[in-house]
Structures are given as structure tokens and as C-alpha cells.
Design a protein around this motif. Structure first.
Motif, PDB file in Angstrom:
ATOM      1  N   GLU A 279      27.490 -55.242  10.368  1.00  0.00           N
ATOM      2  CA  GLU A 279      27.181 -54.373  11.505  1.00  0.00           C
ATOM      3  C   GLU A 279      27.805 -52.996  11.319  1.00  0.00           C
ATOM      4  N   THR A 280      29.047 -52.952  10.842  1.00  0.00           N
ATOM      5  CA  THR A 280      29.717 -51.678  10.592  1.00  0.00           C
ATOM      6  C   THR A 280      28.954 -50.878   9.545  1.00  0.00           C
ATOM      7  N   ASN A 281      28.557 -51.537   8.479  1.00  0.00           N
ATOM      8  CA  ASN A 281      27.797 -50.853   7.431  1.00  0.00           C
ATOM      9  C   ASN A 281      26.474 -50.320   7.980  1.00  0.00           C
ATOM     10  N   GLY A 282      25.805 -51.118   8.786  1.00  0.00           N
ATOM     11  CA  GLY A 282      24.550 -50.677   9.385  1.00  0.00           C
ATOM     12  C   GLY A 282      24.736 -49.465  10.287  1.00  0.00           C
ATOM     13  N   MET A 283      25.815 -49.476  11.054  1.00  0.00           N
ATOM     14  CA  MET A 283      26.094 -48.335  11.937  1.00  0.00           C
ATOM     15  C   MET A 283      26.367 -47.080  11.121  1.00  0.00           C
ATOM     16  N   MET A 284      27.090 -47.226  10.022  1.00  0.00           N
ATOM     17  CA  MET A 284      27.390 -46.069   9.180  1.00  0.00           C
ATOM     18  C   MET A 284      26.124 -45.522   8.519  1.00  0.00           C
ATOM     19  N   MET A 285      25.269 -46.409   8.054  1.00  0.00           N
ATOM     20  CA  MET A 285      24.014 -45.982   7.434  1.00  0.00           C
ATOM     21  C   MET A 285      23.110 -45.275   8.451  1.00  0.00           C
ATOM     22  N   GLU A 286      23.055 -45.812   9.661  1.00  0.00           N
ATOM     23  CA  GLU A 286      22.237 -45.198  10.717  1.00  0.00           C
ATOM     24  C   GLU A 286      22.784 -43.837  11.104  1.00  0.00           C
ATOM     25  N   ALA A 287      24.092 -43.711  11.193  1.00  0.00           N
ATOM     26  CA  ALA A 287      24.709 -42.418  11.525  1.00  0.00           C
ATOM     27  C   ALA A 287      24.397 -41.393  10.434  1.00  0.00           C
ATOM     28  N   LYS A 288      24.454 -41.830   9.193  1.00  0.00           N
ATOM     29  CA  LYS A 288      24.127 -40.924   8.080  1.00  0.00           C
ATOM     30  C   LYS A 288      22.673 -40.487   8.148  1.00  0.00           C
ATOM     31  N   ARG A 289      21.776 -41.444   8.413  1.00  0.00           N
ATOM     32  CA  ARG A 289      20.348 -41.133   8.513  1.00  0.00           C
ATOM     33  C   ARG A 289      20.082 -40.149   9.644  1.00  0.00           C
ATOM     34  N   MET A 290      20.730 -40.402  10.794  1.00  0.00           N
ATOM     35  CA  MET A 290      20.532 -39.518  11.942  1.00  0.00           C
ATOM     36  C   MET A 290      21.079 -38.120  11.661  1.00  0.00           C
ATOM     37  N   GLY A 291      22.217 -38.040  10.986  1.00  0.00           N
ATOM     38  CA  GLY A 291      22.789 -36.746  10.639  1.00  0.00           C
ATOM     39  C   GLY A 291      21.878 -35.954   9.726  1.00  0.00           C
ATOM     40  N   GLN A 292      21.307 -36.620   8.738  1.00  0.00           N
ATOM     41  CA  GLN A 292      20.381 -35.955   7.827  1.00  0.00           C
ATOM     42  C   GLN A 292      19.119 -35.514   8.564  1.00  0.00           C
ATOM     43  N   ALA A 293      18.606 -36.374   9.434  1.00  0.00           N
ATOM     44  CA  ALA A 293      17.395 -36.037  10.186  1.00  0.00           C
ATOM     45  C   ALA A 293      17.647 -34.851  11.116  1.00  0.00           C
ATOM     46  N   ALA A 294      18.809 -34.831  11.767  1.00  0.00           N
ATOM     47  CA  ALA A 294      19.142 -33.727  12.667  1.00  0.00           C
ATOM     48  C   ALA A 294      19.308 -32.433  11.882  1.00  0.00           C
ATOM     49  N   ALA A 295      19.920 -32.516  10.707  1.00  0.00           N
ATOM     50  CA  ALA A 295      20.122 -31.319   9.884  1.00  0.00           C
ATOM     51  C   ALA A 295      18.799 -30.748   9.396  1.00  0.00           C
TER      52      ALA A 295
END
Length: 70
Positions: A10-26
Motif C-alpha cells: 500500500e505504501t509503495n502504491g501511494m508513492m507511485m500514485e503521488a509521483k504520477r500525480m506530480g508528473q501529471a500536474a507538472a
């Protein structure tokens, strides 16, 4: 141990999702705001810190039990 493995996934999934969202927002993708990306990143960070605290406590308990005399 299964609970710990699930929490790690779950922690890994949250980190991957946060990274994806950060890239998408950028990149300016619609539907992903910087605010949402920051929140996801903060949640992943808190979850990771909690997992590290649990790990550290387990290591401390192990070390203490190994130093006990029988």
C-alpha cells in the motif's frame, strides 16, 4: 507478517500514485492540480514514516530479545 507485506504494498502504491500525480500536474494535465499532487505526496510521506517507525520498533524489540539472558 502478511499484514506488514500488505502495508508495504500500500505504501509503495501511494508513492507511485503521488509521483504520477506530480508528473501529471507538472505537465498541466487536466483533472490533476498541484494541490492534489502535494496532498498525495504528503500522505505517502506520512505512510512511509509510519512504516519506518514500525520497522525500527520491531528491530529494537528483536535486539532487546537477543540480549536477554535465559
Amino acid at each position: 507478517s502478511e499484514l506488514l507485506a500488505d502495508q508495504l504494498k500500500e505504501t509503495n502504491g501511494m508513492m507511485m500514485e503521488a509521483k504520477r500525480m506530480g508528473q501529471a500536474a507538472a505537465l498541466g494535465n487536466a483533472g490533476v492540480s498541484i494541490h492534489d499532487a502535494q496532498i498525495a505526496s504528503a500522505q505517502a510521506d506520512v505512510h512511509l514514516r509510519l512504516m519506518m517507525a514500525v520497522r525500527n520498533k520491531a528491530v529494537d524489540v528483536y535486539k532487546e530479545s537477543m540480549s536477554m539472558q535465559v
